[in-house]
Design an enzyme around this catalytic site. Sequence first.
Site, short mmCIF file in Angstrom:
data_model
loop_
_atom_site.label_atom_id
_atom_site.label_comp_id
_atom_site.label_asym_id
_atom_site.label_seq_id
_atom_site.Cartn_x
_atom_site.Cartn_y
_atom_site.Cartn_z
N LYS A 166 36.17 48.17 46.51
CA LYS A 166 34.80 47.25 46.35
C LYS A 166 36.00 46.42 48.30
CE LYS A 166 32.75 43.74 45.07
NZ LYS A 166 32.72 42.55 45.58
N PRO A 167 35.51 45.88 48.45
CA PRO A 167 35.62 44.71 49.25
C PRO A 167 34.65 43.69 49.03
CG PRO A 167 33.75 45.83 50.61
CD PRO A 167 34.22 46.66 50.01
N GLU A 215 48.80 42.53 42.82
CA GLU A 215 49.01 41.62 44.14
C GLU A 215 48.12 39.85 43.24
OE1 GLU A 215 49.46 39.31 46.88
OE2 GLU A 215 48.69 41.08 48.17
N LEU A 216 48.75 39.42 42.97
CA LEU A 216 48.08 38.05 42.40
C LEU A 216 48.85 36.72 43.27
CD1 LEU A 216 48.22 39.29 38.50
CD2 LEU A 216 46.45 39.36 40.33
N CYS A 254 48.66 35.38 51.28
CA CYS A 254 48.90 34.92 49.58
C CYS A 254 50.42 35.12 49.20
CB CYS A 254 48.43 36.43 49.04
SG CYS A 254 47.56 37.00 49.21
N GLU A 281 48.19 26.90 44.33
CA GLU A 281 47.81 27.16 45.58
C GLU A 281 46.95 27.03 45.86
OE1 GLU A 281 48.98 31.84 46.92
OE2 GLU A 281 47.81 31.90 45.18
N TRP A 302 39.58 38.38 50.90
CA TRP A 302 38.73 38.18 52.23
C TRP A 302 39.54 37.93 53.14
CZ3 TRP A 302 40.44 33.48 53.01
CH2 TRP A 302 40.98 32.64 51.88
N ASN A 303 40.71 37.60 52.82
CA ASN A 303 42.03 36.78 53.29
C ASN A 303 42.35 38.34 54.84
OD1 ASN A 303 43.07 37.94 51.47
ND2 ASN A 303 45.05 36.45 52.05
N GLY A 310 44.21 39.60 43.97
CA GLY A 310 43.42 38.15 44.08
C GLY A 310 44.20 37.37 43.32
N SER A 311 42.84 36.64 42.74
CA SER A 311 43.46 35.29 41.69
C SER A 311 43.53 36.02 40.52
CB SER A 311 42.33 34.16 41.28
OG SER A 311 41.81 34.80 40.29
#
Length: 486
Positions: free
Chosen positions: A183-184, A258-259, A292, A389, A159-160, A236-237
């Site tokens: 999938k947003p 990309e975490l 991120c 984070e 979402w960011n 995401g996480s």
Amino acid sequence: MSLSRLNSPRLFRQQCYIGGSWVDAQNEARINVDNPATGEDLGSIPSLSAAEIESTIDTAQAAFDSWKRTTAQERANLLMRWYQLMLDHQEDIATLMTMEQGKPLVESRGEVAYAASFVRWFAEEAPRMYGETIPGAKPGQHIIVNRQPVGVTAAITPWNFPAAMITRKAGAALAAGCSMIVKPSEATPYTALALAELAHEAGIPPGVFNIVTGDSKMIGKVLTSSPIVRKLSFTGSTGVGSQLMAQCAEHIQKVSLELGGNAPFIVFDDADLERAVEGAMICKFRNTGQTCVCANRFLVQRSVHEKFASLLAKAMGELKLGNGLDDGVTQAPLINRAAAEKVQQHYQDAIGKGATHLYGPTPGSDQGSFVHPVLISDVSTDMQVCHEETFGPLAAIMTFETEEEAIKIANDTPYGLAAYFYSRDIHRCWRVADALEAGIVGVNEGAISNPMAPFGGVKASGLGREGSRHGLEEYTELKYICMGTE
């Protein structure tokens, strides 16, 4: 949602985009979407079933069978049309983004331009997806290596950055000749759906680019369980990324992840402090700290700590918190109340363990998901802010004595996405850049993202790269052809 703000109301879509058509869930299930600044109900989106996701995969496969046979230049031309339409509708997409995500409108405009730049970059790279020839092992033998599209691909995006995190993946996939299912986040679907409308208008063939919405866990499971989907890209996480990676093992799907991050921002005693503060403001408070690559820990050499903290506090005093649609706002609400509570928790943990409050209202004093930027100092490595984070506007400063100590503290984390440092000693710049365990290092620079460079992390921050020619290669497979004599 009031459509009066949009010049082109058709961009506001509340259906999924599958196979070139706008569709609802067969069971009519919906998910509500709200504005984090006002709590206003913006609308709703379909909650698709597992069977409908499986049908979308079949649609993407059928599209791939023809899309992969198009020439690189044909794909490039369509992507360039998509790019131009994004710029033509920059204001509308930015407005949708601010209403559903919260970020200041000026930042949303910037993200639309940034998102479009990835589509342009990969359009330009498509005709340059070169192979190679290798000298044969014996007379008359020819060895050729080329790149072919991997197949149907899937992207699960956060979402960011609801536009750029899609185009960074989809631009590469489509340029390589792959079809994609996106999938947003259910928190920010309208930006994604607006991009789909423009992709449709650009002439991208039905089924090549698809947007599905619904339960994240279920959709992720269906995508990773399908032998048709040959690659998954996720932002995401780390926890969710690890789970998705394990699920992809069943069919040996390619994975790009990309975490999470825990970026250090190091200020050495020979740094240009004013420039360091400028960089700190960019990489800490952009998107109200919800990036991120956001600086999570400020490491400042003790001899310049007081001056740096003073300059940073002064710069933070120029920030304005409010509704992202209002003029002059630079800090907007966090995505939800839980995000605000995490900032509050990190602050209270630090203060309870001896940190000093230097600037800003105490987190928790604002309403809803609004959090004023806050600065603390005397931070130590046993505090949560040093290991988790924060993803919010809490700037935490700790001090160090030597270069070796700074590097040790910076690397003392399982994460390795981004790192920053400021110094005017060229020899130190090379030493520290080499020593930091991060996929991206900003040296005297706080804004590091662009489509030409490979974006990604090491350690628990992920696998693979996005952007650059390497991002295109992530959506290809190498094929070695050995041709002998008759």
